[in-house]
Scaffold this motif. Structure first.
Motif, PDB file in Angstrom:
ATOM      1  N   PRO B   8       0.543  -1.265   0.026  1.00 36.60           N
ATOM      2  CA  PRO B   8       0.272   0.035  -0.416  1.00 36.60           C
ATOM      3  C   PRO B   8       0.962   1.013   0.056  1.00 36.60           C
ATOM      4  N   THR B  10       0.383   5.399  -0.070  1.00 34.62           N
ATOM      5  CA  THR B  10      -0.096   6.723   0.447  1.00 34.62           C
ATOM      6  C   THR B  10      -1.475   6.574   0.325  1.00 34.62           C
ATOM      7  N   LYS B  11      -2.588   7.010   1.669  1.00 36.42           N
ATOM      8  CA  LYS B  11      -3.982   6.883   1.919  1.00 36.42           C
ATOM      9  C   LYS B  11      -4.373   7.560   0.427  1.00 36.42           C
ATOM     10  N   GLU B  13      -3.695   7.610  -2.384  1.00 39.93           N
ATOM     11  CA  GLU B  13      -3.025   6.075  -3.561  1.00 39.93           C
ATOM     12  C   GLU B  13      -4.046   4.658  -3.010  1.00 39.93           C
ATOM     13  N   VAL B  14      -3.950   4.531  -1.849  1.00 38.53           N
ATOM     14  CA  VAL B  14      -4.754   3.409  -1.132  1.00 38.53           C
ATOM     15  C   VAL B  14      -6.486   3.170  -2.060  1.00 38.53           C
ATOM     16  N   GLU B  15      -6.748   4.693  -1.533  1.00 37.99           N
ATOM     17  CA  GLU B  15      -8.030   5.256  -1.852  1.00 37.99           C
ATOM     18  C   GLU B  15      -8.785   5.026  -3.177  1.00 37.99           C
ATOM     19  N   THR B  21      -3.619  -2.304  -4.050  1.00 38.24           N
ATOM     20  CA  THR B  21      -2.960  -2.448  -2.794  1.00 38.24           C
ATOM     21  C   THR B  21      -3.304  -2.745  -1.629  1.00 38.24           C
ATOM     22  N   ARG B  23      -4.748  -3.973   2.242  1.00 36.31           N
ATOM     23  CA  ARG B  23      -4.249  -3.876   3.643  1.00 36.31           C
ATOM     24  C   ARG B  23      -4.393  -5.087   4.270  1.00 36.31           C
ATOM     25  N   ASP B  93     -10.285   1.413   2.048  1.00 36.92           N
ATOM     26  CA  ASP B  93      -9.462   1.555   2.621  1.00 36.92           C
ATOM     27  C   ASP B  93      -7.889   0.287   2.566  1.00 36.92           C
ATOM     28  N   GLN B  94      -9.001  -0.588   0.926  1.00 32.47           N
ATOM     29  CA  GLN B  94      -8.478  -1.997   0.798  1.00 32.47           C
ATOM     30  C   GLN B  94      -8.617  -2.454   1.755  1.00 32.47           C
ATOM     31  N   ASP B  95      -9.022  -2.835   2.358  1.00 34.95           N
ATOM     32  CA  ASP B  95      -8.747  -3.983   3.984  1.00 34.95           C
ATOM     33  C   ASP B  95     -10.502  -5.229   4.087  1.00 34.95           C
TER      34      ASP B  95
END
Lengths: 147, 147
Positions: B8, B10-11, B13-15, B21, B23, B93-95
């Protein structure tokens, strides 16, 4: 706080019983899936500890545990996007709940401004080893945008 | 195993990024919500590690990580209840991922014999302190039972 829920019993009691005995994980959390009662859309996945689960049951509004902020989180308290719980279900092994909610405020859910948190489609296909990064495709779901 | 996914960023990039990526949590897992592609019913909540996520993407069938058995779990390998992935989405948040699936075999999902794992409704109302236990109400959802 005294835990307001009975401790889990046998596997049979957990799976077939008529009493809510949540199986909180090592961090004291269970997962909660929130679904829009209006159209069945999956809005978000979040977590609840015993206190947020109890408050949700008592108030009929979704309370979560924010893992990032490490605090109780009354969904919509600041945004107006209150989630009124129409129905709650628990899964077979009682480590997850599913809530169908009426969404208040502007009808949104995600902090990014979307109606739900699942606004990117994952490209299916080989994603391992030396393959190129797995790509995401954005799906428009902004509140107040029809696109 | 080499992790098949990029770390992952930055925030932002993740969002908002266009690359998957995931998490993974401290145990190397992300949550996965499986929904029936036919009718939108939430079937189950399970977990995936990097390898099961990669296999799911590669094969188009749901692979999970069984936390109880501590092993990779090709859903339906023994029961026939294979979950063919029609669509996968990832959350902000890719979790967590959401998969829409066509269910094979007898169309069931839950190991208890139900079509889905959320076959008990939780009684809403005060559930704290000295109140009576929070009750569950069974909802018939056996495979091959119309009741």
């Amino acid at each position: 706080m005294t835990l307001p829920f009975a401790a889990p019993g046998t596997k049979a009691e957990v799976e077939e019983g008529a009493v809510l005995t949540p199986r909180f994980d090592a961090n004291g959390l269970i997962a909660c899936i929130a679904v829009d009662a209006a159209d069945g859309r999956v809005l978000m996945l979040a977590h609840m500890n015993a206190e947020s689960l109890a408050r949700t049951l008592e108030t009929g509004e979704a309370w979560y545990w924010s893992r990032s902020r490490e605090e109780l989180w009354h969904k919509g308290a600041t945004s107006g996007q209150i989630q009124r719980v129409v129905e709650m279900r628990v899964d077979c092994d009682q480590d997850a709940v599913l809530i169908r909610v009426d969404v208040g405020g502007d009808g949104g859910c995600c902090h990014t401004g979307r109606r739900d948190c699942f606004y990117r489609r994952v490209e299916l296909g080989p994603g391992g080893g030396t393959a190129a990064p797995v790509r995401l495709q954005a799906i428009a779901s902004r509140v107040n945008h029809s696109a």
